[in-house]
Design a protein around this motif. Structure first.
Motif, PDB file in Angstrom:
ATOM      1  N   SER A   1      -6.609   6.338  -1.994  1.00  0.00           N
ATOM      2  CA  SER A   1      -6.287   6.823  -0.448  1.00  0.00           C
ATOM      3  C   SER A   1      -5.721   8.195  -0.523  1.00  0.00           C
ATOM      4  O   SER A   1      -5.843   8.678   0.525  1.00  0.00           O
ATOM      5  CB  SER A   1      -5.278   5.690   0.021  1.00  0.00           C
ATOM      6  OG  SER A   1      -4.132   5.450  -0.572  1.00  0.00           O
TER       7      SER A   1
ATOM      8  N   PRO B   1       1.383   8.265   3.063  1.00  0.00           N
ATOM      9  CA  PRO B   1       1.821   9.627   2.834  1.00  0.00           C
ATOM     10  C   PRO B   1       3.494   9.799   3.009  1.00  0.00           C
ATOM     11  O   PRO B   1       3.863   9.466   4.100  1.00  0.00           O
ATOM     12  CB  PRO B   1       0.997  10.346   3.774  1.00  0.00           C
ATOM     13  CG  PRO B   1      -0.171   9.631   4.058  1.00  0.00           C
ATOM     14  CD  PRO B   1       0.346   8.229   4.187  1.00  0.00           C
TER      15      PRO B   1
ATOM     16  N   PHE C   1       0.924  -1.060  -0.081  1.00  0.00           N
ATOM     17  CA  PHE C   1       0.079   0.119   0.070  1.00  0.00           C
ATOM     18  C   PHE C   1       0.905   1.203  -0.159  1.00  0.00           C
ATOM     19  O   PHE C   1       1.932   0.998   0.418  1.00  0.00           O
ATOM     20  CB  PHE C   1      -0.947  -0.029   1.251  1.00  0.00           C
ATOM     21  CG  PHE C   1      -1.882  -1.053   1.165  1.00  0.00           C
ATOM     22  CD1 PHE C   1      -3.165  -0.974   0.402  1.00  0.00           C
ATOM     23  CD2 PHE C   1      -2.036  -1.976   2.180  1.00  0.00           C
ATOM     24  CE1 PHE C   1      -3.932  -1.789   0.513  1.00  0.00           C
ATOM     25  CE2 PHE C   1      -3.069  -3.024   2.208  1.00  0.00           C
ATOM     26  CZ  PHE C   1      -3.970  -2.884   1.501  1.00  0.00           C
ATOM     27  N   ALA C   2       0.309   2.170  -0.312  1.00  0.00           N
ATOM     28  CA  ALA C   2       0.780   3.660  -0.293  1.00  0.00           C
ATOM     29  C   ALA C   2       0.688   4.324   1.049  1.00  0.00           C
ATOM     30  O   ALA C   2      -0.460   3.902   1.538  1.00  0.00           O
ATOM     31  CB  ALA C   2       0.567   4.645  -1.478  1.00  0.00           C
TER      32      ALA C   2
ATOM     33  N   GLN D   1      -6.317   2.169  -4.428  1.00  0.00           N
ATOM     34  CA  GLN D   1      -4.639   2.503  -4.263  1.00  0.00           C
ATOM     35  C   GLN D   1      -4.578   3.961  -4.377  1.00  0.00           C
ATOM     36  O   GLN D   1      -5.465   4.564  -5.125  1.00  0.00           O
ATOM     37  CB  GLN D   1      -4.008   1.776  -5.257  1.00  0.00           C
ATOM     38  CG  GLN D   1      -3.987   0.102  -5.312  1.00  0.00           C
ATOM     39  CD  GLN D   1      -3.330  -0.367  -4.258  1.00  0.00           C
ATOM     40  OE1 GLN D   1      -2.600   0.275  -3.534  1.00  0.00           O
ATOM     41  NE2 GLN D   1      -3.590  -1.511  -3.964  1.00  0.00           N
ATOM     42  N   ALA D   2      -3.495   4.504  -3.767  1.00  0.00           N
ATOM     43  CA  ALA D   2      -3.466   6.007  -4.085  1.00  0.00           C
ATOM     44  C   ALA D   2      -2.997   6.122  -5.425  1.00  0.00           C
ATOM     45  O   ALA D   2      -2.542   5.300  -6.324  1.00  0.00           O
ATOM     46  CB  ALA D   2      -2.099   6.387  -3.288  1.00  0.00           C
TER      47      ALA D   2
ATOM     48  N   SER E   1      -6.482   0.910   3.048  1.00  0.00           N
ATOM     49  CA  SER E   1      -6.538   2.276   2.168  1.00  0.00           C
ATOM     50  C   SER E   1      -7.685   2.922   2.757  1.00  0.00           C
ATOM     51  O   SER E   1      -7.910   4.025   2.197  1.00  0.00           O
ATOM     52  CB  SER E   1      -6.572   1.664   0.808  1.00  0.00           C
ATOM     53  OG  SER E   1      -7.501   0.505   0.499  1.00  0.00           O
TER      54      SER E   1
ATOM     55  N   TRP F   1      -6.434  10.953   2.134  1.00  0.00           N
ATOM     56  CA  TRP F   1      -5.882  11.644   3.252  1.00  0.00           C
ATOM     57  C   TRP F   1      -5.054  13.105   3.053  1.00  0.00           C
ATOM     58  O   TRP F   1      -4.596  13.774   3.651  1.00  0.00           O
ATOM     59  CB  TRP F   1      -4.681  10.617   3.562  1.00  0.00           C
ATOM     60  CG  TRP F   1      -3.415  10.446   2.682  1.00  0.00           C
ATOM     61  CD1 TRP F   1      -2.744  11.354   2.040  1.00  0.00           C
ATOM     62  CD2 TRP F   1      -2.967   9.298   2.122  1.00  0.00           C
ATOM     63  NE1 TRP F   1      -1.692  10.991   1.208  1.00  0.00           N
ATOM     64  CE2 TRP F   1      -1.680   9.570   1.489  1.00  0.00           C
ATOM     65  CE3 TRP F   1      -3.242   7.832   2.327  1.00  0.00           C
ATOM     66  CZ2 TRP F   1      -1.150   8.543   0.870  1.00  0.00           C
ATOM     67  CZ3 TRP F   1      -2.416   6.903   1.659  1.00  0.00           C
ATOM     68  CH2 TRP F   1      -1.522   7.423   0.788  1.00  0.00           C
TER      69      TRP F   1
END
Lengths: 513, 513
Positions: free
Chosen positions: B160, A281, A278-279, B100-101, B26, B164
């Protein structure tokens, strides 16, 4: 001969002799054809994600595809998550989906869905047979596609009239293409990298993490000082005594970056460039350092053994024995903990066991404590869609002909997605031992939530916790016909493990962790 | 304010105050945002098809959409079958899928799937928010789409980073388009048909089968001699004392053709032309006779009440009372049988109960035995993807604010697809009574198999039967925290029903049939 009969005969002629099924009305002619043929083992799953997960586990152990039987678009939808996992594991599956009759579909009856669109999201090959005469030919092509290296999901959609109409024609097995030749330039380039004595990682996956690859990779590492790792996304690793002590790259992005940070070169043997699950920040997508050079030595569909042999020879790497993992551990005692569970399983597991690992957060340290266990196969969830562990274990047991003990390391939250697999284990009397790691929460998500930088409040906690009410795993197992008992200490766990290994059918140990 | 916070605030501003969830990594920022806001009720489901089925049941009873929270493409896949059912029931759902981002997706991490392709198979509206600034605006549009008559699945995909990143903007509620006006020509045409005194059926579905439509349709029928039926595909019918005694068109193709065979005209009020659920060799797709003329009076998105009122006025149909259904039946006795189950429920059900009917083969005769029950709502599975009954019941109980008893008429085979719903019933302490009709087989498929013209042999029987081992429903319910007991006679069933109606939380009656 109708289309359904030609389908069964073609599948058998192509070497597909196991059918995982959850049929519906539109598949009744296929069921009738199965009834009329000898040689096809039919295994019922009570929900489709169990069916598709079983087909994945079967492929990994039997080394050949099984077929599924699913009911229309919505039945396929129910099985998609484990087909997604199978796609990521590169498992070969002949995925058969019944559908509306060709002349009925335009009327858009209620169960009609875009079956082809759903199938395409997980399949390398999709075809709809529109007449009974095409069914045999298409089935042979589906088996060929499923078996083509490294393996893929091949979906054959079978309208009910193609199934019941006369005019079926049995097709012979189609040749499976041989794997693309090893690339001599890639091998030569890898040899040059390894001779440079720069910090180099050989990252193994697929066939690169199993069989002869292991000894060859070890030879190369010993001769050159390169490090070996298995890709985190390896679906199947051969482990234990007589095998290589191979660690996987870590799941956690920070740990993976730390583990890979010192390498200037990464040689990919069947592995993909390491990418975060996962990504987050401010964190990168790729886990290897920016300056590292990645070299594809073999793609997943190529022959890793041949490439590693060529590389060992190019380097003149001498034969060398795999390192001895030391004495087999003793069973652990006291309060359950991840290390102790791995140690106890390593101490007690029978020869040639299969481990289906969906232990999620609890099980990340299992590997290093089980190097000195007897030889065993370790199956991972690499697609990330939880709910694979129990179905894969069930299919693996069938793929091993019931001759090998399968041990599921199973987190409680993910077990709930496909607990119906326990019923199939009971019906088929499979030698499956489930260690249900009951922590009464989605522990991984509680960790991820803290990663957001907040402490979960009451609303969040209720979405991340499985208590209130507690799941009664002994009752759930018993309701599916599986004997079960609870362990609160490692001594009790060891005793139940030994009892389960003597038990001919499935057994579930609820381990309170 | 980040994107997730703007999403929660926008949903609340648009009147969405219930979230059915099965979140993953996510979605943690959304969970955190829920934690920080008051006013959103969050309900956890342990598998996604429970989540989506609950959202369907909620809409049908609350008359407004809930939102879901699903984890990436595979999480959506797990919930697709009940979204398919919601689509066929025309239920409004704001279906939120984390993903997913945006900058991570190109790296194709393991859980990546074609989320939009999956969403399109069940949704009337699909959008991916690509930045946090868009999330509020897109959420308001999703609620608008979900609420647009007759209701639809609106899927909002939330990468995601859109969740965020700072820069979220709360959007106000968007106006819901009013229903397309009733077509005066269609009403006039229907009046002309009805005045012709030719054999005419008024086929009701959607709003045409509920509320004021019933009395208006009855007036028209009394004035003209037309027959009334509810479409088999009606997802929600209002029944019992004070309501119309409305039979559904039969499921079975032969019976449906017989029931419709005598009509020269069929007036469709929110209903589709009657089509067979499945095709069979030599049988037609359409159930109405070839010479019958079908007239669309209202499409599903139009106002059936307004059309029926205009029609009654055009015909000068006098006001007339709905027929009295006679005395309320007494509870039945002796061995369980379909008629007796309906009779006993009718005898005992509390006022304003909700029935979630996934009784499949066993329950086809239930309707006619419960006309004289107190007023109640009857929810049907119209999409045909089994596994809806328990989730829909759970969501309906929440949609009714826990103030109405929900009775699930639940076949055993279909219950197994989404039995995890029982756990949510226990956690939320919902007034849900499940009558688990345990016949230990896929009875519908055994009937369909005989329709193929063959007697099932051992292979077929093993795929159509749920014994070996028998499912232990008392244990399965207890394992989910739901009190349960078995009934083998109708007297026992009646006693347990009464007990369950006094019980504040869920209760499961395993009825051996």
């Amino acid at each position: 001969m109708n289309g359904a009969q030609s389908l069964v005969a073609t599948l058998l002629a192509s070497g597909v002799d196991t059918c995982f099924a959850n049929p519906g009305t539109s598949e009744m002619h296929f069921v009738a054809a199965l009834d009329q043929s000898a040689g096809m083992r039919c295994v019922l799953g009570l929900q489709e994600n169990v069916v598709t997960g079983m087909a994945d586990g079967y492929w990994r152990i039997a080394g050949k595809p099984a077929c599924t039987l699913l009911h229309c678009g919505p039945g396929l939808a129910n099985g998609l998550a484990n087909l997604h996992n199978a796609r990521r594991a590169r498992s070969g599956i002949v995925n058969i989906v019944g559908d509306q009759a060709t002349w009925h579909r335009p009327h858009d009856p209620p169960l009609t869905a875009d079956t082809e669109a759903l199938a395409r999201t997980v399949s390398g090959w999709v075809r709809t047979s529109t007449t009974s005469a095409e069914v045999g030919r298409d089935a042979a092509a589906a088996v060929q596609a499923a078996r083509t290296a490294p393996g893929q999901v091949a979906t054959l959609i079978l309208p009910s009239d193609a199934s019941w109409d006369e005019g079926g024609v049995v097709a012979g097995a189609l040749p499976v293409p041989s794997a693309p030749a090893v690339d001599g330039f890639a091998v030569e380039n890898a040899a040059r990298v390894l001779r440079s004595a720069k910090p180099t990682l050989i990252l193994l996956a697929g066939g690169g993490a199993r069989g002869e690859s292991q000894a060859l990779a070890w030879r190369i590492a010993q001769a050159t000082g390169a490090r070996l790792m298995a890709d985190y996304m390896s679906s199947h690793v051969e482990r234990g005594r007589g095998r290589l002590q191979l660690e996987r790259t870590p799941y956690n992005t920070d740990l993976a970056m730390e583990a890979l940070g010192r390498f200037e070169h990464i040689l990919l043997i069947g592995a993909r460039p390491p990418v975060a699950f996962f990504a987050y920040p401010g964190k990168p997508s790729t886990q290897s350092p920016a300056q590292a050079q990645l070299h594809v030595v073999t793609r997943p569909e190529q022959d890793a053994v041949a490439a590693l042999r060529a590389l060992a020879e190019a380097l003149g790497a001498p034969e060398v024995a795999l390192p001895d993992p030391g004495p087999r551990p003793q069973p652990a005692s006291g309060a359950p903990a991840p290390d102790k569970v791995a140690q106890t399983i390593a101490a007690l597991m029978p020869e040639h066991a299969i481990v289906s690992d969906e232990s999620i957060s609890f099980g990340r340290g299992f590997y290093k404590n089980s190097h000195a266990a007897p030889a065993h196969d370790w199956l991972h969830l690499v697609g990330g869609a939880i709910g694979a562990g129990l179905p894969v274990a069930t299919g693996a047991a069938i793929g091993a002909g019931g001759q090998r003990r399968v041990i599921s390391l199973q987190a409680d939250g993910s077990a709930m997605y496909s607990l119906q697999a326990l019923w199939t284990q009971a019906r088929e009397k499979l030698p499956c031992t489930t260690i249900l790691l009951n922590n009464r929460k989605y522990a991984i998500l509680q960790g991820e939530y803290r990663g957001v930088g907040a402490t979960p409040g009451p609303t969040a906690l209720r979405m991340l916790d499985l208590g209130d009410p507690d799941l009664g795993w002994l009752q759930l197992a018993a309701g599916m016909g599986v004997e079960a008992a609870r362990a609160s200490t490692m001594e009790e766990c060891a005793e139940l493990l030994e009892r389960s290994f003597r038990h001919p059918g499935p057994f579930l140990i609820e381990l309170m962790v």
